[in-house]
Design an enzyme around this catalytic site. Structure first.
Site, PDB file in Angstrom:
ATOM      1  N   HIS A 312       7.437  15.110   4.316  1.00 23.63           N
ATOM      2  CA  HIS A 312       8.723  14.452   4.492  1.00 23.63           C
ATOM      3  C   HIS A 312       9.309  14.693   5.882  1.00 23.63           C
ATOM      4  CE1 HIS A 312       8.515  14.431   0.005  1.00 23.63           C
ATOM      5  NE2 HIS A 312       8.912  13.195   0.240  1.00 23.63           N
ATOM      6  N   GLU A 336      11.997  10.460  -5.085  1.00 22.62           N
ATOM      7  CA  GLU A 336      12.208  11.876  -5.366  1.00 22.62           C
ATOM      8  C   GLU A 336      13.349  12.464  -4.540  1.00 22.62           C
ATOM      9  OE1 GLU A 336       9.736  10.548  -3.682  1.00 22.62           O
ATOM     10  OE2 GLU A 336       8.555  12.020  -2.551  1.00 22.62           O
ATOM     11  N   ASP A 400      15.582  -3.987  -6.091  1.00 22.88           N
ATOM     12  CA  ASP A 400      14.325  -4.392  -5.482  1.00 22.88           C
ATOM     13  C   ASP A 400      14.493  -4.479  -3.963  1.00 22.88           C
ATOM     14  OD1 ASP A 400      12.015  -5.627  -4.653  1.00 22.88           O
ATOM     15  OD2 ASP A 400      12.153  -7.323  -6.024  1.00 22.88           O
ATOM     16  N   ASP A 437       8.784   4.393   2.484  1.00 21.83           N
ATOM     17  CA  ASP A 437       8.099   5.521   1.840  1.00 21.83           C
ATOM     18  C   ASP A 437       7.839   5.148   0.387  1.00 21.83           C
ATOM     19  OD1 ASP A 437       7.092   7.978   1.103  1.00 21.83           O
ATOM     20  OD2 ASP A 437       9.059   8.947   0.984  1.00 21.83           O
TER      21      ASP A 437
END
Length: 622
Positions: A312, A336, A400, A437
Site C-alpha cells: 500500500h 480493505e 460502481d 487498486d
C-alpha cells in the site's frame, strides 16, 4: 492366541428423507494377533443387485427408452433414477487433519472415537454406510468409515497424544466448515491440570478431474483452484491456520480471511512468548511475531499483514510525493481501506474519494482486518479520527466506479449506470492523483476486462485528472526476461491499457516493481503523467525525496514517521524499469526499432521514440 474381545459400537444414523442408492456390502476379516475387532456395523438395506453392465447402461446418454414400457419398466426406471442420484462426477475434496496434545484415554477408546465420528458425520449431513474400528494391543485405534460420499478414516497414538484423520467426499458439500467440529469432537484435552491445549494442523485439497468432466468448468473461477487452495488450504505445515472469515458471500464476490503462522518465517514459541508480560524482546515487540492475516477475494490473495506496508505504501506514496501539491485524490477499489489510510498521511490532502462497489468487503475488513483502516496513530491534523473512513477528508462512496467516472467525466454514458445524485460541483472537480487498486488485469472476470480495456472508461480517467495529474494502476505480477510480450501472453489487458493511455494523451508511462508484498511474485504498478514537468520530479534524488517526505507526511502521536516502508532509497529503486520489462517490451511481434541489439547495447545511436511507454529509451537514453 490372545482372547480378543469384540465391542459393540453405535449404529450409523439414517438421515430422514435422504435417498440412499443400492449398495452391496463385501468384507473379509483377517484375524491378526495384537489387535481386537470392534464389530462392523452397516446400514441394513436390501436392494436389487446390479451388474456392471447394468450400471454402464444407466449412464449411457445414448440409451433410448421403449415407448411401450409397462409399469414394471417404470418401476425399474425409478430405481435407476435413485441409483443415478448417488453417482458423482470424478471430483472430490480431501481434508487431512492432525491433532496433538489429545487425551490418551479418549484416543484409546473405540466407543468414544466412534461416537465422535458419527456425531461429526451427522452434523454435516453426510451418510455413513458402514464403519469398523480395530483396537491395537496394547494401545491405539484405527477406524474407517464408508460414506455414501466417500470415506472417513483415522488412526490414534494414545501415548503420544496424536490422532491423524482424513475425510474425503465427492459432491458439492464444503469440508472447511467441519473443522471447528473436528477440533471440538476429536481435540479432547487431557484431564491433568498441566496438560497443553490440543493443537491442530490441517490441509484441504481438490481431488479428481474437473476439466472435461464438469460441464463448462473454468479453474480460474473456482476460488479453491486459486491462491486459497494452493497457498492456504493446501499447505499442511502451518502452526496456525484459522479461518476468521470463510467463504463469506457479498453481493459481488467471495471473501476469506485467514490467520496463519508459517514456521518457516516465525516460531510458534516466539508468538506465545510475545503474549506474555515478562519484559522479553518478544513481549516488547509483539508486532514481529504475530500470525499473518491474509485477505482473499474469490480465492486470490489481495493483502497480507506483513505485506500491507510494502504494497500500500508503494502504490500511494511514489505518486503522491512526485505530485507538487496533491489536494484531491480518488481511489477506485481499495475496499480493505489501507490505500486510503496511506493517502491520509499527507498534509497537503484536502479530500480523498474512495469509490468501492462492494460494501461487504469494507465491512468485513473493518471487523476482521482493523489494522488496514486504523488511523489512530496519525496525529496533528484537523478532522483526524481513529478510523480512517471517519476522517473529515475521507469520502467513501459505495457505487460502481465505471458509472461514477463515465457519468461525471466521460463524454459518453453508453456503458454507465444510474448513480445517486451528488453535488454537481464536487463530483465534477478533478483529481490530482487517481489510484486504481482493484482487480488484476489478468483476472478471468468480465469486470476486469472493462476496467483495463474500455475506451470510454479509460478516457474518463484521463479527463478526471488535473492538467498535472497522475494516474496510478496496480497491474499485476511482474514479468521475467523469458515471458512472452504482454499482448501475446496472460497480460493482454495490461498491454491494451498501456496503448490506450498512450493514445489518449498521457505524456509519460512508467512501470515499477515491489517485491515485498508477500505475493508469489514481485508486484507491478503503472504510473502515467499528464504533464512532462511533473514527470521530471519522478527522478529526484533520494535526499530530495526524503526532504519532501519530512515536510509532508504527518507524524505519529509520538513524533515518529508514520511510514513503515517507503523512503527516498525505496523511491530510487522504483525510478528505473527492470531489465525484464525492457526485454518483455522487445518481445513484441512487431519489434520496435530501438530494440535492435546495436541500438540497445551498441553506440548509443539516437532513435525516434514516439510512445509514452518505452522502457528501452528510459533505461538507455533518458
Amino acid at each position: 492366541m490372545m482372547n480378543l474381545s469384540v465391542k459393540q459400537l453405535p449404529p450409523p444414523p439414517v438421515i430422514p428423507g435422504k435417498e440412499v442408492p443400492p449398495t452391496t456390502y463385501t468384507f473379509q476379516h483377517f484375524p491378526v494377533e495384537g489387535s481386537r475387532n470392534s464389530y462392523d456395523l452397516h446400514l441394513p438395506r436390501l436392494h436389487e443387485e446390479y451388474e456392471l453392465d447394468d450400471v454402464v447402461a444407466m449412464t449411457n446418454e445414448d440409451d433410448s427408452s421403449d415407448d411401450s414400457s409397462d409399469d414394471s419398466s417404470d418401476d425399474k426406471e425409478d430405481d435407476n433414477d435413485d441409483l443415478m442420484e448417488g453417482l458423482h462426477l470424478p471430483v472430490g475434496q480431501h481434508l487431512l487433519v492432525d491433532i496433538k496434545n489429545v487425551d490418551p484415554v479418549f484416543l484409546n477408546s473405540e466407543e468414544r472415537l466412534a461416537e465422535a465420528m458419527i456425531q461429526l458425520i451427522d452434523e454435516y449431513k453426510l451418510t455413513l454406510l458402514s464403519y469398523h474400528c480395530h483396537g491395537l494391543i496394547p494401545v491405539g485405534v484405527s477406524c474407517a468409515g464408508v460414506l455414501l460420499e466417500s470415506h472417513i478414516a483415522f488412526h490414534t497414538w494414545p501415548t503420544e497424544g496424536v490422532i491423524a484423520m482424513d475425510l474425503f467426499t465427492c459432491g458439492s458439500g464444503k469440508l472447511i466448515p467441519t473443522l471447528p467440529s473436528i477440533q471440538n469432537l476429536f481435540g479432547v484435552k487431557a484431564a491433568n491440570e498441566d496438560a497443553d491445549d490440543p493443537m491442530m494442523m490441517w490441509s484441504h485439497k481438490l481431488r479428481g478431474f474437473r476439466k472435461g468432466f464438469v460441464p463448462g468448468y473454468n479453474f480460474e473461477l473456482n476460488p479453491l483452484d486459486a491462491d486459497l487452495g494452493s497457498e492456504i488450504l493446501g499447505f499442511h505445515d502451518y502452526d496456525i491456520k484459522k479461518p476468521l472469515v470463510s467463504a463469506a458471500e457479498t453481493d459481488y464476490q467471495m471473501v476469506d480471511v485467514y490467520e496463519v503462522l508459517d514456521p518457516v518465517n516465525r516460531r510458534l514459541s516466539d508468538y506465545y512468548k510475545s503474549l506474555e508480560d515478562d519484559g522479553s524482546y518478544e513481549s516488547l515487540h509483539p508486532e514481529f511475531f504475530a500470525p499473518d492475516h491474509i485477505l482473499l477475494l474469490d480465492g486470490r490473495i489481495q493483502s497480507t499483514r506483513y505485506g500491507d506496508a510494502p504494497y500500500h505504501e508503494s502504490i500511494v506514496h511514489p505518486a503522491m510525493i512526485t505530485h507538487p501539491n496533491p489536494k484531491r485524490v480518488a481511489v477506485i477499489g481499495g475496499g480493505e481501506g489501507a490505500t486510503v489510510r496511506e493517502i491520509l498521511k499527507h498534509s497537503t490532502l484536502e479530500k480523498v474519494v474512495m469509490i468501492e462497489i462492494d460494501e461487504g468487503v469494507v465491512n468485513l475488513s473493518t471487523k476482521y482486518l482493523p489494522e488496514w483502516q486504523d488511523c489512530s496513530s496519525i496525529a496533528h491534523h484537523d478532522g483526524c479520527a481513529e478510523w480512517c473512513f471517519d476522517d473529515e477528508r475521507a469520502d467513501l462512496r459505495v457505487e460502481d466506479a465505471l458509472a461514477y467516472f463515465n457519468d461525471n467525466f466521460g463524454s459518453s454514458s453508453s456503458i454507465s449506470k444510474s448513480v445517486d445524485e451528488h453535488d454537481e460541483t464536487d463530483a465534477q472537480e478533478q483529481f490530482d492523483v487517481l489510484i486504481m487498486d482493484c482487480l488484476d488485469p489478468n483476472d478471468d472476470h468480465p469486470f476486469a476486462k472493462v476496467l483495463y480495456t474500455d475506451d470510454g472508461y479509460v478516457t474518463s480517467l484521463y479527463d478526471a485528472l488535473t492538467d498535472d495529474g497522475i494516474l496510478v494502476v496496480q497491474v499485476g505480477e511482474a514479468v521475467n526476461s523469458r515471458s512472452p510480450s504482454d499482448e501475446n501472453g496472460d497480460f493482454e489487458n495490461r498491454s491494451t491499457m498501456i496503448k490506450m493511455l498512450d493514445a489518449i494523451g498521457f505524456k509519460s508511462i512508467h512501470i515499477y516493481e515491489e517485491s515485498h508484498c508477500e505475493f508469489d511474485a514481485p508486484w507491478t504498478t503503472l504510473i502515467a503523467f499528464k504533464d512532462v514537468e511533473t514527470r521530471k520530479r519522478w527522478y529526484r534524488s533520494p535526499a530530495a525525496v526524503e526532504l519532501d517526505l519530512s515536510r509532508r507526511i504527518l507524524p505519529t502521536k509520538d513524533g515518529k514517521t508514520s511510514l513503515r516502508y517507503f523512503d527516498g532509497a525505496t523511491m530510487k529503486s522504483y525510478q528505473m524499469p527492470s531489465r525484464a520489462f525492457e526485454d518483455n517490451y522487445c518481445h513484441q511481434q512487431d519489434k520496435p526499432e530501438e530494440c535492435a541489439e546495436k541500438v540497445r547495447f551498441g553506440n548509443g545511436k539516437e532513435v525516434n521514440v514516439s510512445s509514452a511507454y518505452n522502457p528501452v529509451f528510459e533505461r538507455h537514453f533518458a
